[in-house]
Design a protein around this motif. Sequence first.
Motif, short mmCIF file in Angstrom:
data_model
loop_
_atom_site.label_atom_id
_atom_site.label_comp_id
_atom_site.label_asym_id
_atom_site.label_seq_id
_atom_site.Cartn_x
_atom_site.Cartn_y
_atom_site.Cartn_z
N ARG A 138 0.82 -1.22 0.00
CA ARG A 138 0.00 0.00 0.00
C ARG A 138 0.85 1.26 0.00
O ARG A 138 0.33 2.36 -0.14
N MET A 139 2.15 1.13 0.27
CA MET A 139 3.06 2.28 0.19
C MET A 139 4.30 1.85 -0.56
O MET A 139 4.79 0.73 -0.36
N ASN A 140 4.80 2.76 -1.40
CA ASN A 140 6.04 2.52 -2.12
C ASN A 140 7.05 3.56 -1.65
O ASN A 140 6.67 4.48 -0.91
N VAL A 141 8.28 3.43 -2.12
CA VAL A 141 9.29 4.43 -1.79
C VAL A 141 8.73 5.81 -2.11
O VAL A 141 8.19 6.03 -3.19
N GLY A 142 8.80 6.72 -1.15
CA GLY A 142 8.25 8.06 -1.38
C GLY A 142 7.92 8.76 -0.07
O GLY A 142 8.30 8.29 1.01
N GLU A 143 7.20 9.88 -0.20
CA GLU A 143 6.90 10.75 0.95
C GLU A 143 5.42 10.63 1.30
O GLU A 143 4.57 10.62 0.40
N TYR A 144 5.13 10.62 2.57
CA TYR A 144 3.73 10.48 3.03
C TYR A 144 3.45 11.45 4.18
O TYR A 144 4.38 11.90 4.85
N ARG A 145 2.16 11.72 4.37
CA ARG A 145 1.73 12.57 5.50
C ARG A 145 0.72 11.78 6.31
O ARG A 145 -0.26 11.26 5.77
N ILE A 146 0.97 11.71 7.60
CA ILE A 146 0.15 10.87 8.48
C ILE A 146 -0.37 11.71 9.64
O ILE A 146 0.41 12.37 10.34
N GLU A 147 -1.69 11.67 9.84
CA GLU A 147 -2.29 12.41 10.97
C GLU A 147 -2.16 11.58 12.24
O GLU A 147 -2.42 10.37 12.23
N THR A 148 -1.78 12.24 13.32
CA THR A 148 -1.75 11.60 14.64
C THR A 148 -2.57 12.51 15.58
O THR A 148 -2.84 13.66 15.23
N PRO A 149 -2.90 12.03 16.77
CA PRO A 149 -3.68 12.89 17.68
C PRO A 149 -2.96 14.19 18.05
O PRO A 149 -3.60 15.15 18.47
N VAL A 150 -1.62 14.26 17.90
CA VAL A 150 -0.93 15.51 18.26
C VAL A 150 -0.46 16.30 17.04
O VAL A 150 0.26 17.29 17.19
N GLY A 151 -0.87 15.90 15.86
CA GLY A 151 -0.50 16.67 14.67
C GLY A 151 -0.10 15.78 13.51
O GLY A 151 -0.01 14.55 13.66
N VAL A 197 2.43 14.21 10.90
CA VAL A 197 3.87 13.93 10.78
C VAL A 197 4.15 13.52 9.33
O VAL A 197 3.26 13.04 8.62
N GLY A 198 5.39 13.71 8.93
CA GLY A 198 5.81 13.28 7.60
C GLY A 198 6.51 11.93 7.71
O GLY A 198 7.07 11.60 8.77
N ALA A 199 6.46 11.14 6.65
CA ALA A 199 7.20 9.88 6.63
C ALA A 199 7.79 9.69 5.25
O ALA A 199 7.08 9.85 4.25
N ARG A 200 9.08 9.39 5.22
CA ARG A 200 9.70 9.05 3.93
C ARG A 200 10.09 7.58 3.98
O ARG A 200 10.85 7.17 4.86
N LEU A 201 9.51 6.81 3.05
CA LEU A 201 9.86 5.39 2.97
C LEU A 201 11.03 5.25 2.00
O LEU A 201 10.93 5.63 0.82
N HIS A 202 12.16 4.75 2.56
CA HIS A 202 13.35 4.58 1.72
C HIS A 202 13.33 3.21 1.03
O HIS A 202 14.07 2.98 0.09
N GLY A 203 12.52 2.28 1.57
CA GLY A 203 12.45 0.92 1.04
C GLY A 203 13.00 -0.07 2.05
O GLY A 203 13.79 0.30 2.94
N ASN A 204 12.53 -1.33 1.95
CA ASN A 204 12.97 -2.39 2.87
C ASN A 204 12.80 -2.02 4.33
O ASN A 204 13.65 -2.33 5.17
N GLY A 205 11.72 -1.32 4.62
CA GLY A 205 11.39 -1.03 6.02
C GLY A 205 12.13 0.15 6.62
O GLY A 205 11.91 0.49 7.78
N ARG A 206 13.00 0.80 5.85
CA ARG A 206 13.74 1.95 6.39
C ARG A 206 12.91 3.21 6.16
O ARG A 206 12.46 3.49 5.03
N VAL A 207 12.70 3.96 7.24
CA VAL A 207 11.74 5.07 7.21
C VAL A 207 12.31 6.26 7.98
O VAL A 207 12.92 6.09 9.04
N THR A 208 12.08 7.47 7.44
CA THR A 208 12.38 8.69 8.19
C THR A 208 11.07 9.35 8.58
O THR A 208 10.22 9.62 7.72
N VAL A 209 10.91 9.62 9.87
CA VAL A 209 9.70 10.30 10.35
C VAL A 209 10.08 11.75 10.63
O VAL A 209 11.04 12.02 11.36
N SER A 210 9.33 12.69 10.04
CA SER A 210 9.47 14.11 10.41
C SER A 210 8.40 14.37 11.44
O SER A 210 7.20 14.42 11.13
N ASN A 211 8.83 14.51 12.65
CA ASN A 211 7.93 14.52 13.80
C ASN A 211 7.21 15.87 13.94
O ASN A 211 7.49 16.83 13.21
#
Length: 311
Positions: free
Chosen positions: A104-117, A119-133
Amino acid sequence: MEKIRVIDSHTAGEPTRLVISGAPDLGGGSLAERFAQLRENYDWLRTSLCLEPRASEAAVGALLCEPDDPHNDAAVIFFNNSGYLGMCGHATIGLVATLEYLGRMNVGEYRIETPVGVVGARLHGNGRVTVSNVASYRFRKDVAVEAEGYGTVKGDIAWGGNWFFLVRDPGIGLRKANLEKLMGFSKAVRKGLETASIRGDDEAEIDHVEVVGEGGDGVDGRNFVLCPGAEYDRSPCGTGVSAKLACLYSDGDLKEGEVWLQAGILGGVFEGKVHIVNGELIPQITGEAFVSAESYIVFSPCDPYRHGIHP
Ligand code: PYC
Protein backbone atom coordinates in the motif's frame (compact mmCIF):
# COMPACT_ATOMS: atom_id res chain seq x y z
CA MET A 1 -17.51 -13.94 16.28
CA GLU A 2 -15.66 -10.65 15.62
CA LYS A 3 -12.28 -10.90 13.91
CA ILE A 4 -9.68 -8.14 13.84
CA ARG A 5 -6.85 -8.32 11.35
CA VAL A 6 -3.50 -7.18 12.72
CA ILE A 7 0.06 -7.09 11.46
CA ASP A 8 2.92 -7.10 13.94
CA SER A 9 6.28 -5.51 13.34
CA HIS A 10 9.14 -4.40 15.48
CA THR A 11 11.38 -1.38 15.24
CA ALA A 12 14.76 -1.98 16.87
CA GLY A 13 13.04 -4.61 19.02
CA GLU A 14 10.03 -2.49 20.09
CA PRO A 15 6.79 -4.10 18.90
CA THR A 16 3.93 -2.47 17.01
CA ARG A 17 0.61 -4.20 16.38
CA LEU A 18 -1.18 -2.42 13.55
CA VAL A 19 -4.94 -2.89 13.19
CA ILE A 20 -5.70 -3.24 9.50
CA SER A 21 -9.40 -4.10 9.55
CA GLY A 22 -12.27 -5.25 11.75
CA ALA A 23 -11.99 -2.45 14.33
CA PRO A 24 -15.22 -0.97 15.74
CA ASP A 25 -16.84 1.81 13.75
CA LEU A 26 -15.82 5.06 15.48
CA GLY A 27 -18.24 7.19 13.45
CA GLY A 28 -17.54 9.80 10.82
CA GLY A 29 -16.21 12.56 13.08
CA SER A 30 -12.80 14.22 13.11
CA LEU A 31 -9.77 12.20 14.20
CA ALA A 32 -10.06 13.86 17.63
CA GLU A 33 -13.71 12.76 17.88
CA ARG A 34 -12.90 9.23 16.73
CA PHE A 35 -10.04 9.12 19.25
CA ALA A 36 -12.48 10.16 22.02
CA GLN A 37 -14.94 7.46 20.89
CA LEU A 38 -12.23 4.80 21.01
CA ARG A 39 -11.06 5.86 24.46
CA GLU A 40 -14.51 6.22 25.98
CA ASN A 41 -16.49 3.40 24.35
CA TYR A 42 -14.12 0.89 22.81
CA ASP A 43 -11.16 0.73 25.17
CA TRP A 44 -11.50 -3.07 24.99
CA LEU A 45 -9.73 -2.87 21.62
CA ARG A 46 -6.63 -1.47 23.33
CA THR A 47 -6.73 -3.95 26.22
CA SER A 48 -7.38 -6.92 23.91
CA LEU A 49 -4.42 -6.06 21.70
CA CYS A 50 -1.88 -4.85 24.24
CA LEU A 51 -2.41 -6.92 27.38
CA GLU A 52 -1.78 -10.57 28.13
CA PRO A 53 -2.69 -13.20 27.05
CA ARG A 54 -2.27 -11.92 23.48
CA ALA A 55 0.61 -9.49 23.94
CA SER A 56 3.58 -8.63 26.08
CA GLU A 57 3.39 -5.44 28.14
CA ALA A 58 5.79 -3.79 25.69
CA ALA A 59 3.33 -3.92 22.77
CA VAL A 60 2.21 -0.66 21.22
CA GLY A 61 -1.03 -0.83 19.25
CA ALA A 62 -1.77 1.40 16.28
CA LEU A 63 -5.21 1.80 14.76
CA LEU A 64 -5.05 2.74 11.11
CA CYS A 65 -7.79 5.30 10.29
CA GLU A 66 -8.99 7.46 7.44
CA PRO A 67 -7.42 10.95 7.58
CA ASP A 68 -9.51 14.08 8.25
CA ASP A 69 -7.81 15.81 5.36
CA PRO A 70 -8.01 13.81 2.12
CA HIS A 71 -4.65 15.31 1.10
CA ASN A 72 -3.04 13.27 3.88
CA ASP A 73 -2.29 9.59 3.33
CA ALA A 74 -3.44 8.02 6.59
CA ALA A 75 -4.29 8.68 10.21
CA VAL A 76 -3.33 6.64 13.26
CA ILE A 77 -4.16 6.38 16.94
CA PHE A 78 -1.51 4.82 19.23
CA PHE A 79 -2.09 2.95 22.48
CA ASN A 80 -0.28 0.67 24.90
CA ASN A 81 -0.81 -1.41 28.04
CA SER A 82 -1.82 1.62 30.13
CA GLY A 83 -3.56 4.07 27.79
CA TYR A 84 -3.06 6.23 24.69
CA LEU A 85 0.03 7.91 23.23
CA GLY A 86 -0.03 11.24 21.42
CA MET A 87 2.63 10.21 18.96
CA CYS A 88 4.89 7.21 18.66
CA GLY A 89 8.03 7.29 16.54
CA HIS A 90 8.89 3.59 16.47
CA ALA A 91 5.25 2.68 15.69
CA THR A 92 5.10 5.22 12.84
CA ILE A 93 8.16 3.53 11.35
CA GLY A 94 6.41 0.18 11.92
CA LEU A 95 3.20 1.42 10.31
CA VAL A 96 4.96 2.63 7.16
CA ALA A 97 7.02 -0.58 6.91
CA THR A 98 3.81 -2.60 7.31
CA LEU A 99 2.03 -0.63 4.59
CA GLU A 100 5.06 -1.24 2.35
CA TYR A 101 4.79 -4.97 3.14
CA LEU A 102 1.11 -4.87 2.15
CA GLY A 103 1.96 -3.08 -1.10
CA ARG A 104 0.00 0.00 0.00
CA MET A 105 3.06 2.28 0.19
CA ASN A 106 6.04 2.52 -2.12
CA VAL A 107 9.29 4.43 -1.79
CA GLY A 108 8.25 8.06 -1.38
CA GLU A 109 6.90 10.75 0.95
CA TYR A 110 3.73 10.48 3.03
CA ARG A 111 1.73 12.57 5.50
CA ILE A 112 0.15 10.87 8.48
CA GLU A 113 -2.29 12.41 10.97
CA THR A 114 -1.75 11.60 14.64
CA PRO A 115 -3.68 12.89 17.68
CA VAL A 116 -0.93 15.51 18.26
CA GLY A 117 -0.50 16.67 14.67
CA VAL A 118 0.52 15.68 11.18
CA VAL A 119 3.87 13.93 10.78
CA GLY A 120 5.81 13.28 7.60
CA ALA A 121 7.20 9.88 6.63
CA ARG A 122 9.70 9.05 3.93
CA LEU A 123 9.86 5.39 2.97
CA HIS A 124 13.35 4.58 1.72
CA GLY A 125 12.45 0.92 1.04
CA ASN A 126 12.97 -2.39 2.87
CA GLY A 127 11.39 -1.03 6.02
CA ARG A 128 13.74 1.95 6.39
CA VAL A 129 11.74 5.07 7.21
CA THR A 130 12.38 8.69 8.19
CA VAL A 131 9.70 10.30 10.35
CA SER A 132 9.47 14.11 10.41
CA ASN A 133 7.93 14.52 13.80
CA VAL A 134 5.69 17.20 15.27
CA ALA A 135 7.43 20.40 16.45
CA SER A 136 9.48 19.58 19.54
CA TYR A 137 10.99 21.75 22.26
CA ARG A 138 12.59 21.88 25.66
CA PHE A 139 10.20 23.39 28.18
CA ARG A 140 12.41 23.59 31.31
CA LYS A 141 16.09 22.88 32.00
CA ASP A 142 17.71 21.53 35.17
CA VAL A 143 14.53 20.79 37.09
CA ALA A 144 15.22 19.23 40.51
CA VAL A 145 13.22 16.12 41.49
CA GLU A 146 13.38 13.99 44.64
CA ALA A 147 13.86 10.36 43.55
CA GLU A 148 13.44 8.11 46.57
CA GLY A 149 16.60 6.14 47.21
CA TYR A 150 18.61 8.35 44.84
CA GLY A 151 18.26 11.82 46.37
CA THR A 152 17.77 14.96 44.31
CA VAL A 153 18.28 14.49 40.59
CA LYS A 154 18.14 17.19 37.93
CA GLY A 155 16.74 16.85 34.44
CA ASP A 156 15.10 18.61 31.51
CA ILE A 157 11.41 18.57 30.56
CA ALA A 158 10.91 18.32 26.81
CA TRP A 159 8.14 17.63 24.30
CA GLY A 160 8.79 15.25 21.40
CA GLY A 161 5.17 14.26 20.69
CA ASN A 162 4.95 12.92 24.28
CA TRP A 163 6.27 14.51 27.47
CA PHE A 164 9.72 13.43 28.67
CA PHE A 165 11.88 14.03 31.70
CA LEU A 166 15.47 13.59 30.52
CA VAL A 167 17.87 12.76 33.29
CA ARG A 168 21.53 11.76 33.15
CA ASP A 169 22.47 8.21 34.05
CA PRO A 170 23.53 8.47 37.71
CA GLY A 171 26.26 5.88 37.09
CA ILE A 172 24.17 2.74 36.59
CA GLY A 173 25.43 2.13 33.04
CA LEU A 174 23.12 2.18 30.00
CA ARG A 175 23.39 -1.53 29.25
CA LYS A 176 20.83 -4.31 29.00
CA ALA A 177 22.52 -6.06 31.93
CA ASN A 178 21.42 -3.13 34.12
CA LEU A 179 17.74 -3.15 33.12
CA GLU A 180 16.44 -3.85 36.60
CA LYS A 181 18.45 -0.99 38.13
CA LEU A 182 17.44 1.38 35.32
CA MET A 183 13.78 0.45 35.88
CA GLY A 184 14.15 1.13 39.61
CA PHE A 185 15.81 4.50 39.06
CA SER A 186 13.43 5.73 36.34
CA LYS A 187 10.36 4.63 38.33
CA ALA A 188 11.66 6.57 41.36
CA VAL A 189 12.10 9.66 39.14
CA ARG A 190 8.59 9.22 37.71
CA LYS A 191 7.16 8.96 41.23
CA GLY A 192 9.09 12.09 42.25
CA LEU A 193 7.62 14.01 39.30
CA GLU A 194 4.11 12.92 40.28
CA THR A 195 4.58 13.70 43.98
CA ALA A 196 5.87 17.19 43.23
CA SER A 197 3.20 17.75 40.52
CA ILE A 198 5.90 18.60 37.99
CA ARG A 199 4.18 18.73 34.62
CA GLY A 200 4.50 19.76 30.99
CA ASP A 201 3.63 23.28 29.87
CA ASP A 202 0.02 22.31 29.13
CA GLU A 203 -0.20 20.85 32.67
CA ALA A 204 -0.04 17.38 31.11
CA GLU A 205 1.54 14.52 33.01
CA ILE A 206 5.18 13.79 32.17
CA ASP A 207 4.69 10.12 31.48
CA HIS A 208 8.05 9.14 29.96
CA VAL A 209 11.41 9.17 31.77
CA GLU A 210 14.49 9.08 29.54
CA VAL A 211 17.80 8.23 31.15
CA VAL A 212 20.55 9.54 28.89
CA GLY A 213 24.27 8.99 28.74
CA GLU A 214 27.42 9.11 26.67
CA GLY A 215 27.80 7.39 23.30
CA GLY A 216 30.97 5.66 22.09
CA ASP A 217 31.35 2.68 19.77
CA GLY A 218 30.04 4.67 16.80
CA VAL A 219 27.03 6.34 18.45
CA ASP A 220 26.62 9.82 19.90
CA GLY A 221 24.43 8.92 22.87
CA ARG A 222 22.59 6.07 24.59
CA ASN A 223 19.28 6.01 26.39
CA PHE A 224 16.83 4.00 28.43
CA VAL A 225 13.19 5.06 28.21
CA LEU A 226 10.52 4.22 30.78
CA CYS A 227 7.10 4.30 29.08
CA PRO A 228 3.77 5.17 30.75
CA GLY A 229 2.74 1.55 31.44
CA ALA A 230 5.95 0.99 33.48
CA GLU A 231 7.53 -0.90 30.59
CA TYR A 232 10.76 0.14 28.90
CA ASP A 233 11.14 0.96 25.23
CA ARG A 234 13.23 -1.67 23.49
CA SER A 235 14.09 0.88 20.78
CA PRO A 236 15.74 4.29 21.27
CA CYS A 237 12.14 5.73 21.27
CA GLY A 238 11.33 8.07 18.39
CA THR A 239 9.59 10.72 20.49
CA GLY A 240 12.30 10.36 23.16
CA VAL A 241 15.06 10.96 20.61
CA SER A 242 13.05 13.97 19.38
CA ALA A 243 12.97 15.37 22.93
CA LYS A 244 16.71 14.73 23.27
CA LEU A 245 17.44 16.51 19.96
CA ALA A 246 15.42 19.52 21.15
CA CYS A 247 17.58 19.69 24.31
CA LEU A 248 20.83 19.29 22.36
CA TYR A 249 19.82 22.04 19.95
CA SER A 250 18.81 24.38 22.79
CA ASP A 251 22.19 23.84 24.45
CA GLY A 252 24.01 24.59 21.17
CA ASP A 253 25.34 21.00 21.09
CA LEU A 254 23.65 20.09 17.77
CA LYS A 255 23.34 22.19 14.64
CA GLU A 256 20.54 22.11 12.10
CA GLY A 257 21.04 19.16 9.72
CA GLU A 258 23.79 17.53 11.80
CA VAL A 259 23.36 13.76 12.38
CA TRP A 260 22.94 12.43 15.93
CA LEU A 261 23.07 8.64 16.39
CA GLN A 262 21.09 7.54 19.42
CA ALA A 263 21.32 3.96 20.67
CA GLY A 264 18.56 2.40 22.76
CA ILE A 265 19.04 -0.01 25.62
CA LEU A 266 19.18 -3.09 23.36
CA GLY A 267 21.73 -1.38 21.10
CA GLY A 268 19.36 -0.50 18.20
CA VAL A 269 20.16 2.91 16.69
CA PHE A 270 17.96 5.75 15.40
CA GLU A 271 19.49 8.50 13.31
CA GLY A 272 18.26 11.96 14.32
CA LYS A 273 18.50 15.41 12.76
CA VAL A 274 16.70 18.68 13.38
CA HIS A 275 15.35 21.20 10.91
CA ILE A 276 13.99 24.60 11.75
CA VAL A 277 10.75 25.20 9.85
CA ASN A 278 8.89 28.48 10.36
CA GLY A 279 10.79 28.97 13.63
CA GLU A 280 9.87 25.52 14.97
CA LEU A 281 12.21 22.61 15.59
CA ILE A 282 11.20 19.55 13.54
CA PRO A 283 13.07 16.37 14.46
CA GLN A 284 13.69 13.79 11.78
CA ILE A 285 14.12 10.24 13.03
CA THR A 286 15.29 7.40 10.80
CA GLY A 287 15.04 3.73 11.68
CA GLU A 288 13.91 0.44 10.24
CA ALA A 289 11.12 -1.97 11.08
CA PHE A 290 10.57 -5.64 10.29
CA VAL A 291 7.16 -7.24 9.83
CA SER A 292 7.03 -10.27 12.11
CA ALA A 293 3.47 -11.68 12.01
CA GLU A 294 0.09 -11.44 10.32
CA SER A 295 -2.88 -12.63 12.30
CA TYR A 296 -6.51 -12.32 13.28
CA ILE A 297 -7.57 -11.50 16.81
CA VAL A 298 -10.60 -13.60 17.70
CA PHE A 299 -12.98 -13.14 20.62
CA SER A 300 -14.57 -16.25 22.03
CA PRO A 301 -17.61 -15.23 24.11
CA CYS A 302 -16.63 -17.97 26.57
CA ASP A 303 -13.10 -16.61 27.06
CA PRO A 304 -12.98 -14.65 30.34
CA TYR A 305 -9.77 -12.95 29.15
CA ARG A 306 -10.91 -12.10 25.63
CA HIS A 307 -10.42 -8.40 26.44
CA GLY A 308 -7.08 -8.93 28.14
CA ILE A 309 -5.91 -9.54 31.68
CA HIS A 310 -6.31 -6.20 33.41
CA PRO A 311 -3.62 -5.17 35.90
O1 PYC B 1 9.04 5.48 19.64
O2 PYC B 1 8.05 7.34 20.25
C1 PYC B 1 8.31 6.16 20.40
C2 PYC B 1 7.69 5.44 21.54
C3 PYC B 1 6.89 5.96 22.51
C4 PYC B 1 6.55 4.91 23.36
C5 PYC B 1 7.13 3.77 22.88
N1 PYC B 1 7.82 4.11 21.76
